[in-house]
Design a protein around this motif. Sequence first.
Motif, short mmCIF file in Angstrom:
data_model
loop_
_atom_site.label_atom_id
_atom_site.label_comp_id
_atom_site.label_asym_id
_atom_site.label_seq_id
_atom_site.Cartn_x
_atom_site.Cartn_y
_atom_site.Cartn_z
N PRO A 1 15.18 18.01 20.33
CA PRO A 1 14.93 16.87 19.59
C PRO A 1 14.03 16.12 20.31
CG PRO A 1 17.40 16.88 20.04
CD PRO A 1 16.85 18.20 20.78
N GLY A 2 12.82 15.74 19.45
CA GLY A 2 11.61 15.14 20.05
C GLY A 2 10.69 16.01 20.84
N LEU A 3 10.89 17.19 20.95
CA LEU A 3 10.30 18.22 21.83
C LEU A 3 10.10 19.62 21.35
CD1 LEU A 3 9.03 18.44 24.87
CD2 LEU A 3 11.48 19.45 25.61
N ILE A 4 8.99 20.04 21.61
CA ILE A 4 8.53 21.68 21.42
C ILE A 4 8.00 21.95 22.52
CG2 ILE A 4 7.26 22.97 19.60
CD1 ILE A 4 7.08 20.72 17.93
N ILE A 5 8.29 23.18 22.96
CA ILE A 5 7.78 23.90 24.28
C ILE A 5 7.05 25.08 23.49
CG2 ILE A 5 8.26 25.06 26.28
CD1 ILE A 5 9.03 22.31 26.35
N VAL A 6 5.56 25.16 23.92
CA VAL A 6 4.80 25.99 23.17
C VAL A 6 4.30 27.12 24.27
CG1 VAL A 6 2.65 26.42 21.92
CG2 VAL A 6 3.97 24.46 21.56
N PRO A 7 4.73 28.33 24.17
CA PRO A 7 4.16 29.19 25.22
C PRO A 7 2.87 29.83 24.45
CG PRO A 7 6.03 30.25 23.69
CD PRO A 7 5.74 28.99 23.30
N THR A 8 2.34 30.29 25.55
CA THR A 8 0.99 31.07 25.15
C THR A 8 1.26 32.68 25.73
OG1 THR A 8 -0.09 30.68 27.23
CG2 THR A 8 -0.59 29.31 25.28
N ALA A 9 0.28 33.32 26.38
CA ALA A 9 0.65 34.59 26.58
C ALA A 9 -0.23 34.88 28.02
CB ALA A 9 0.01 35.49 25.85
N LYS A 10 0.09 36.02 28.58
CA LYS A 10 -0.39 36.38 29.99
C LYS A 10 -0.50 35.21 30.98
CE LYS A 10 -2.77 39.93 27.21
NZ LYS A 10 -4.18 40.57 26.84
N ASN A 11 -1.60 34.95 31.35
CA ASN A 11 -1.60 34.17 32.49
C ASN A 11 -2.08 32.45 32.24
OD1 ASN A 11 -0.65 35.71 34.62
ND2 ASN A 11 -2.69 36.50 34.77
N TYR A 12 -1.80 32.30 30.78
CA TYR A 12 -2.17 31.19 30.37
C TYR A 12 -1.11 30.14 30.25
CZ TYR A 12 -6.82 32.34 28.78
OH TYR A 12 -8.20 32.54 28.76
N PRO A 13 -1.32 28.81 30.13
CA PRO A 13 -0.09 27.63 30.39
C PRO A 13 0.85 27.74 29.18
CG PRO A 13 -2.53 26.58 30.37
CD PRO A 13 -2.67 28.06 29.76
N THR A 14 1.76 26.87 29.63
CA THR A 14 2.72 26.70 28.62
C THR A 14 2.61 25.05 28.34
OG1 THR A 14 4.53 28.23 29.38
CG2 THR A 14 5.38 26.22 28.09
N PHE A 15 2.71 24.63 27.00
CA PHE A 15 2.80 23.24 26.52
C PHE A 15 3.95 22.59 26.12
CE2 PHE A 15 -1.38 25.39 26.47
CZ PHE A 15 -2.12 24.49 26.71
N ALA A 16 4.16 21.27 26.54
CA ALA A 16 5.21 20.48 25.97
C ALA A 16 4.57 19.54 24.99
CB ALA A 16 6.16 20.03 27.17
N ILE A 17 4.86 19.47 23.86
CA ILE A 17 4.36 18.43 23.07
C ILE A 17 5.56 17.60 22.29
CG2 ILE A 17 2.39 19.71 22.77
CD1 ILE A 17 3.29 20.52 19.84
N ARG A 18 5.07 16.43 21.96
CA ARG A 18 6.04 15.59 21.04
C ARG A 18 5.91 16.06 19.55
NH1 ARG A 18 6.05 9.93 22.98
NH2 ARG A 18 5.23 9.24 20.94
N THR A 19 6.71 15.63 18.71
CA THR A 19 6.89 15.95 17.42
C THR A 19 6.26 15.05 16.60
OG1 THR A 19 9.02 14.98 17.16
CG2 THR A 19 8.85 17.20 17.82
#
Length: 382
Positions: free
Chosen positions: A235-253
């Motif tokens: 609820p209210g949150l999306i966790i966005v992975p990328t790949a390899k050694n790049y970051p993970t992002f947390a964003i609002r909806t």
Amino acid sequence: DKNVAWKVTLPGPAGASPVVWGENIFVTSVDGEDLVLFCIGTNGKQKWRRVVGKGNKNARGDEGNFASPSPTTDGKHVWSMMGNGDISCFDMDGKEVWKIHLPDRYGKFKIAFGMSSSPIHHDGRLYIQLIHGDGKAETQEAMVVALNAVTGEEVWKRDRVTGASNENEHSYASPILYNYDGETFLLSHGADYTIAHRLNDGSEIFRLEGLNPRKGGTKDYHPTLRFVSSPGVAPGLIIVPTAKNYPTFAIRTDGKGSIAASSKSVLWQYSKTPDVPTPVIQNGLVYLCMANGNLHCLDAKTGEEIYEKLTNRIRHRSSPVLADGKIYLTGRDGKVTVVKTGKKFEVLAVNEIGDDTSASPAFSNGTIYIRSFGALWAIRGK
């Protein structure tokens, strides 16, 4: 050999997860050149077997094949898509309702290791992301489509133009449905962006940029940052992975339009990302299982790392699954590590199937269903 209710041998390997509805388990496999869907009862007896498509291609040796997308069901019908674009709808008795070959309708797939993305069913529609291309930015062929689930007819098609190039045009992730507190939309993930789509017509609500930033220019663009892990939602949150050694992002909806990495809609970034397993979110904590088996626990609000712990140090292609206050991490060797949820890392059990596994386990009515390369297993207590 403990608490194994039954084991059903399957004709070939697959990375698709089993899907359970009532007393029916749906699981895919390759059988020579046949791409097949099985319906197996919760008693371990096969109910039916149907050929969805023909022709198979193994991906990167032992990493996968055309039986990679997971089936989906609403209890009245079951839909199975294969990596070559064959997709079929059956009723619960195995009668074929419709069948189409997606490349005939939407163009030849140009993706290195097969279209492994799983379709999503919601409210009478199938949502499918077809993110692929020939590596030339001017000829992008990526799209997101919605089909009438009962007829197979197109409801809408939305071209997915991002400017991605090289291997980044290929996405192996699956679309994700965000459906909380009266807010529902579809997330497509790949080709350098995560995009939120309205369900009625596929139009964009927002897109998260900066997943593969060009920084100082084209020379800084990563040419092989293809996405495999899908976003995780709460609820209210999306966790966005990328790949390899790049970051993970947390964003609002609640974002609109283009969202930059510096936007207020981005809550935090974490310096590491799972390359294949999808994140799990529960009770204010985010769990990331890395490709090497390390488990990272983060604070969902701040991204602060609570712990990073080693589990089974082997490739992890299966996504972690949350069940009964525990997280199940399945290694490529079939070893399942069971970790207690919460801020304190605690391994509760380690169990070995003894067979290669890349599918995520399914849980239903106190039973764990594991699709290893050789069999479908049912694990349950007395």
